[in-house]
Design a protein around this motif. Structure first.
Motif, PDB file in Angstrom:
ATOM      1  N   VAL A  74      10.460  -9.319  10.415  1.00  0.00           N
ATOM      2  CA  VAL A  74       9.958 -10.169   9.307  1.00  0.00           C
ATOM      3  C   VAL A  74       8.668 -10.052   9.463  1.00  0.00           C
ATOM      4  O   VAL A  74       8.033 -10.818   8.763  1.00  0.00           O
ATOM      5  CB  VAL A  74      10.421 -11.441  10.123  1.00  0.00           C
ATOM      6  CG1 VAL A  74       9.916 -12.936   9.543  1.00  0.00           C
ATOM      7  CG2 VAL A  74      12.157 -11.959  10.238  1.00  0.00           C
ATOM      8  N   ILE A  75       8.160 -10.373  10.765  1.00  0.00           N
ATOM      9  CA  ILE A  75       6.318  -9.788  11.026  1.00  0.00           C
ATOM     10  C   ILE A  75       6.157  -9.094  10.041  1.00  0.00           C
ATOM     11  O   ILE A  75       4.760  -9.265   9.888  1.00  0.00           O
ATOM     12  CB  ILE A  75       6.341  -9.900  12.589  1.00  0.00           C
ATOM     13  CG1 ILE A  75       6.614 -10.961  13.554  1.00  0.00           C
ATOM     14  CG2 ILE A  75       4.855  -9.505  12.307  1.00  0.00           C
ATOM     15  CD1 ILE A  75       6.415 -10.544  14.995  1.00  0.00           C
ATOM     16  N   PHE A  76       6.479  -7.733   9.928  1.00  0.00           N
ATOM     17  CA  PHE A  76       6.073  -6.578   9.121  1.00  0.00           C
ATOM     18  C   PHE A  76       5.661  -7.467   7.651  1.00  0.00           C
ATOM     19  O   PHE A  76       5.443  -6.609   7.083  1.00  0.00           O
ATOM     20  CB  PHE A  76       7.459  -4.815   9.737  1.00  0.00           C
ATOM     21  CG  PHE A  76       6.675  -4.691   8.509  1.00  0.00           C
ATOM     22  CD1 PHE A  76       5.404  -3.713   8.750  1.00  0.00           C
ATOM     23  CD2 PHE A  76       7.658  -3.711   8.043  1.00  0.00           C
ATOM     24  CE1 PHE A  76       5.344  -2.350   7.531  1.00  0.00           C
ATOM     25  CE2 PHE A  76       7.834  -2.095   7.264  1.00  0.00           C
ATOM     26  CZ  PHE A  76       6.326  -1.894   7.169  1.00  0.00           C
ATOM     27  N   PHE A  77       7.481  -7.646   7.544  1.00  0.00           N
ATOM     28  CA  PHE A  77       7.279  -7.939   6.033  1.00  0.00           C
ATOM     29  C   PHE A  77       6.160  -8.820   5.597  1.00  0.00           C
ATOM     30  O   PHE A  77       5.561  -9.177   4.665  1.00  0.00           O
ATOM     31  CB  PHE A  77       8.593  -8.121   4.892  1.00  0.00           C
ATOM     32  CG  PHE A  77       9.671  -6.685   4.939  1.00  0.00           C
ATOM     33  CD1 PHE A  77       9.373  -5.887   4.185  1.00  0.00           C
ATOM     34  CD2 PHE A  77      10.685  -6.857   6.025  1.00  0.00           C
ATOM     35  CE1 PHE A  77       9.835  -4.809   3.992  1.00  0.00           C
ATOM     36  CE2 PHE A  77      10.967  -5.586   6.135  1.00  0.00           C
ATOM     37  CZ  PHE A  77      10.784  -4.293   4.640  1.00  0.00           C
ATOM     38  N   SER A  78       6.253  -9.586   6.259  1.00  0.00           N
ATOM     39  CA  SER A  78       5.104 -11.484   6.393  1.00  0.00           C
ATOM     40  C   SER A  78       3.584 -10.775   6.252  1.00  0.00           C
ATOM     41  O   SER A  78       3.017 -10.745   5.479  1.00  0.00           O
ATOM     42  CB  SER A  78       5.220 -12.188   7.013  1.00  0.00           C
ATOM     43  OG  SER A  78       6.050 -12.557   6.936  1.00  0.00           O
ATOM     44  N   THR A  79       2.993  -9.420   6.879  1.00  0.00           N
ATOM     45  CA  THR A  79       1.768  -8.974   7.283  1.00  0.00           C
ATOM     46  C   THR A  79       1.896  -8.309   6.005  1.00  0.00           C
ATOM     47  O   THR A  79       0.891  -8.354   5.493  1.00  0.00           O
ATOM     48  CB  THR A  79       2.029  -7.535   8.846  1.00  0.00           C
ATOM     49  OG1 THR A  79       2.192  -8.570   9.332  1.00  0.00           O
ATOM     50  CG2 THR A  79       0.497  -7.010   8.693  1.00  0.00           C
ATOM     51  N   ILE A  80       2.527  -7.698   5.337  1.00  0.00           N
ATOM     52  CA  ILE A  80       2.381  -6.533   4.308  1.00  0.00           C
ATOM     53  C   ILE A  80       1.703  -7.890   2.881  1.00  0.00           C
ATOM     54  O   ILE A  80       1.226  -7.680   2.230  1.00  0.00           O
ATOM     55  CB  ILE A  80       4.273  -6.024   3.735  1.00  0.00           C
ATOM     56  CG1 ILE A  80       3.955  -4.622   4.033  1.00  0.00           C
ATOM     57  CG2 ILE A  80       3.376  -5.752   2.005  1.00  0.00           C
ATOM     58  CD1 ILE A  80       5.126  -4.356   4.138  1.00  0.00           C
ATOM     59  N   VAL A  81       2.746  -9.080   2.668  1.00  0.00           N
ATOM     60  CA  VAL A  81       2.868 -10.034   1.675  1.00  0.00           C
ATOM     61  C   VAL A  81       1.344 -10.706   1.902  1.00  0.00           C
ATOM     62  O   VAL A  81       0.923 -11.266   1.267  1.00  0.00           O
ATOM     63  CB  VAL A  81       3.552 -11.209   1.355  1.00  0.00           C
ATOM     64  CG1 VAL A  81       3.161 -12.141   0.823  1.00  0.00           C
ATOM     65  CG2 VAL A  81       4.980 -10.446   1.887  1.00  0.00           C
ATOM     66  N   ASP A  86       0.610  -1.364  -0.144  1.00  0.00           N
ATOM     67  CA  ASP A  86      -0.288   0.098  -0.253  1.00  0.00           C
ATOM     68  C   ASP A  86       0.926   1.403  -0.227  1.00  0.00           C
ATOM     69  O   ASP A  86       2.269   1.043   0.673  1.00  0.00           O
ATOM     70  CB  ASP A  86      -0.609   0.359   1.495  1.00  0.00           C
ATOM     71  CG  ASP A  86       0.141   0.639   2.184  1.00  0.00           C
ATOM     72  OD1 ASP A  86       0.416   1.347   2.993  1.00  0.00           O
ATOM     73  OD2 ASP A  86       0.066  -1.484   2.918  1.00  0.00           O
ATOM     74  N   ASN A  87       0.751   2.286  -0.424  1.00  0.00           N
ATOM     75  CA  ASN A  87       0.913   3.604  -0.467  1.00  0.00           C
ATOM     76  C   ASN A  87       1.032   4.593   0.928  1.00  0.00           C
ATOM     77  O   ASN A  87       2.371   4.853   0.610  1.00  0.00           O
ATOM     78  CB  ASN A  87      -0.100   4.469  -0.748  1.00  0.00           C
ATOM     79  CG  ASN A  87      -0.425   4.561  -2.664  1.00  0.00           C
ATOM     80  OD1 ASN A  87       0.156   3.803  -3.012  1.00  0.00           O
ATOM     81  ND2 ASN A  87      -0.636   4.956  -2.807  1.00  0.00           N
ATOM     82  N   VAL A  88       0.399   4.170   1.935  1.00  0.00           N
ATOM     83  CA  VAL A  88       1.031   4.624   2.874  1.00  0.00           C
ATOM     84  C   VAL A  88       2.298   3.589   3.891  1.00  0.00           C
ATOM     85  O   VAL A  88       3.371   4.495   3.896  1.00  0.00           O
ATOM     86  CB  VAL A  88       0.033   3.827   3.864  1.00  0.00           C
ATOM     87  CG1 VAL A  88       0.485   4.303   5.625  1.00  0.00           C
ATOM     88  CG2 VAL A  88      -1.369   5.437   3.643  1.00  0.00           C
ATOM     89  N   THR A  89       2.860   2.541   3.786  1.00  0.00           N
ATOM     90  CA  THR A  89       3.752   1.664   4.176  1.00  0.00           C
ATOM     91  C   THR A  89       5.133   2.564   3.184  1.00  0.00           C
ATOM     92  O   THR A  89       5.503   2.549   3.541  1.00  0.00           O
ATOM     93  CB  THR A  89       3.157  -0.163   3.545  1.00  0.00           C
ATOM     94  OG1 THR A  89       2.481  -0.152   4.323  1.00  0.00           O
ATOM     95  CG2 THR A  89       4.490  -0.452   4.205  1.00  0.00           C
ATOM     96  N   ALA A  90       4.595   1.976   1.865  1.00  0.00           N
ATOM     97  CA  ALA A  90       6.181   2.262   0.710  1.00  0.00           C
ATOM     98  C   ALA A  90       6.279   3.266   0.931  1.00  0.00           C
ATOM     99  O   ALA A  90       7.676   4.393   1.388  1.00  0.00           O
ATOM    100  CB  ALA A  90       5.275   2.844  -0.237  1.00  0.00           C
ATOM    101  N   THR A  91       5.453   4.746   1.257  1.00  0.00           N
ATOM    102  CA  THR A  91       5.953   6.206   2.098  1.00  0.00           C
ATOM    103  C   THR A  91       6.852   6.116   3.460  1.00  0.00           C
ATOM    104  O   THR A  91       7.827   6.801   3.054  1.00  0.00           O
ATOM    105  CB  THR A  91       4.823   7.641   1.693  1.00  0.00           C
ATOM    106  OG1 THR A  91       4.033   7.143   0.911  1.00  0.00           O
ATOM    107  CG2 THR A  91       5.256   8.246   2.424  1.00  0.00           C
ATOM    108  N   LEU A  92       6.312   5.776   3.995  1.00  0.00           N
ATOM    109  CA  LEU A  92       6.865   5.929   5.828  1.00  0.00           C
ATOM    110  C   LEU A  92       8.574   5.291   5.418  1.00  0.00           C
ATOM    111  O   LEU A  92       9.342   5.422   5.885  1.00  0.00           O
ATOM    112  CB  LEU A  92       5.749   4.845   6.145  1.00  0.00           C
ATOM    113  CG  LEU A  92       4.639   5.489   6.969  1.00  0.00           C
ATOM    114  CD1 LEU A  92       3.843   4.309   7.811  1.00  0.00           C
ATOM    115  CD2 LEU A  92       5.408   6.852   7.562  1.00  0.00           C
ATOM    116  N   VAL A  93       8.283   3.901   4.270  1.00  0.00           N
ATOM    117  CA  VAL A  93       9.425   3.197   4.275  1.00  0.00           C
ATOM    118  C   VAL A  93      10.539   3.470   3.382  1.00  0.00           C
ATOM    119  O   VAL A  93      11.721   4.286   3.518  1.00  0.00           O
ATOM    120  CB  VAL A  93       9.032   1.431   4.333  1.00  0.00           C
ATOM    121  CG1 VAL A  93      10.069   1.336   3.296  1.00  0.00           C
ATOM    122  CG2 VAL A  93       8.215   0.666   4.479  1.00  0.00           C
ATOM    123  N   SER A  94      10.402   4.717   2.777  1.00  0.00           N
ATOM    124  CA  SER A  94      10.946   5.210   1.087  1.00  0.00           C
ATOM    125  C   SER A  94      11.396   6.603   1.632  1.00  0.00           C
ATOM    126  O   SER A  94      12.156   6.856   2.037  1.00  0.00           O
ATOM    127  CB  SER A  94       9.839   5.540   0.902  1.00  0.00           C
ATOM    128  OG  SER A  94       9.707   4.468  -0.747  1.00  0.00           O
TER     129      SER A  94
END
Length: 415
Positions: free
Chosen positions: A227-234, A122-130
């Motif tokens: 790992v939990i974070f990226f697993s949650t995204i998937v 999602d855009n929110v996650t992508a913005t925060l990580v970037s």
């Protein structure tokens, strides 16, 4: 008279954002004030209990949408705040980017990273990580602001190519107007327009930057939470596609797992420190979202968006789509797209793809036009409504190029 007053409240809210640097009034508080006043006005103008019930129902629907976004933001921002504090994002930077890199190359790399990340989450996650990546580099104020603008455009562009990346793309897809393979074509014009903006921004960028060295130790539990974070995204993408589970529910589940891991692997004192990361979430961002969405909801209820849909139907679809994208910089693209879909325009596949690109990317033209922009404005102090305006010509050029390429490819492939 009532509608004129309500629209004037929305204009005043916009002006409070524009002149924040002069008035020194926090934009989150002013937009929340005007948003609340607009709904109070709707209740007072209802006239009788039956109409008051209608307004109450409309407000509850609006608050449900806001609450969903709030909870989603809170979940995502808590994860990112924790990983950033533990140095995990800096480690990601050191793995993906060289320790020392030219500013020009960094712009191209950050643009590509944001573009790809926003296509798969999602855009929110992508913005925060970037934006978290930017904190790992020693950048001057002007370059940091330019990078933030580039991230906003890249995140919004990447999201149009997959139903997991942008809500408006998902809405048009669920309406049966475009197929998955047709949407993937949008990644080509999106990538070209983003790279063009990165090149334009890098023309006057000189020198090199280096990553900030990591001094803290990363524990096994920190890696596990990453790992939990990226697993949650998937899982968010998979469960939404397979079972229609709302993303907010999956992310809240991931957040609860994060807290459970903290409880089982830390002492009580350390667990409290983990829970304290919730307090690091920028609540100004959440309040700003609340105020903006209350105002947009009010404009939707008084028929302003329906009026725009009627105007849309009067012109050539390719021109109307282009203008609709520009309109999404002022009005939230989700209710705008919903109003257009409700109007049931008769469009062919290239025109639907043009609309998908326009409402997804057009919000980048103003900093308040997208979730990515609002988050960036709250996170990057140098980025304000007024300072963003100097980049509008370059953003408009890249938006136009991307839209033109979308039509060119779509008409050659699907007409």
């Amino acid at each position: 008279m009532l509608y004129a007053f309500l629209i004037s409240l929305a204009v005043l809210a916009l002006l409070s954002i524009v002149f924040e640097e002069i008035t020194h009034l926090n934009k989150a508080k002013t937009t929340l004030f005007f948003g609340c006043i607009s709904w109070i006005t709707l209740f007072m103008a209802a006239g009788d209990p039956s109409h008051e019930k209608i307004v109450e129902h409309q407000l509850n629907e609006n608050l449900l949408e806001i609450a969903t976004l709030w909870l989603f933001l809170m979940s995502t921002m808590t994860f990112v705040a924790y990983l950033n504090a533990k140095g995990m994002i800096q480690i990601l930077v050191q793995k993906l980017f060289p320790q020392r890199v030219s500013v020009r190359m960094l712009m191209l790399q950050v643009a590509l990273f944001s573009l790809v990340l926003s296509a798969i989450c999602d855009n929110v996650t992508a913005t925060l990580v970037s934006l978290g990546l930017l904190t790992s580099f020693k950048l001057d104020k002007q370059i940091r602001r330019r990078m933030a603008v580039l991230i906003i455009f890249a995140v919004n562009s990447g999201g149009v190519a997959l139903i997991t990346g942008d809500v408006t793309t998902l809405m048009i897809f669920l309406g049966g107007h475009v197929g998955m393979s047709e949407l993937l074509m949008l990644f080509v014009p999106a990538a070209i327009s983003v790279m063009l903006l990165a090149v334009l921004f890098s023309l006057k960028a000189e020198g090199e930057v280096s990553t900030s060295p990591i001094t803290q130790q990363v524990g096994a539990v920190d890696v596990l939470i990453a790992v939990i974070f990226f697993s949650t995204i998937v899982m968010t993408m998979a469960l939404n596609i397979l079972f229609g589970i709302p993303p907010v529910l999956t992310f809240l589940t991931g957040l609860s797992v994060m807290f459970l891991v903290g409880h089982t692997t830390r002492s009580d004192k350390e667990e409290l420190q983990i829970l304290e990361y919730i307090r690091q979430v920028e609540y100004d961002t959440l309040l700003f979202f609340l105020g903006i969405l209350l105002l947009v909801g009010m404009l939707k209820e008084i028929g302003t968006l329906d009026l725009l849909a009627q105007v849309y139907a009067q012109y050539d679809p390719n021109i109307s789509n282009f203008i609709a994208g520009i309109g999404s910089a002022l009005l939230d693209n989700v209710p705008l797209t919903a109003a257009l879909l409700k109007a049931e325009p008769v469009l062919n596949t290239p025109e639907w793809l043009g609309l998908t690109y326009a409402v997804g990317v057009g919000g980048s033209l103003l900093v308040i036009g997208s979730a990515a922009g609002i988050i960036a404005m709250s996170k990057v102090k140098e980025l304000t409504f007024v300072s963003y305006l100097k980049y509008v010509p370059a953003l408009s050029l890249c938006y136009t190029v991307g839209y033109g390429l979308t039509l060119f490819l779509a008409y050659h492939l699907y007409n």
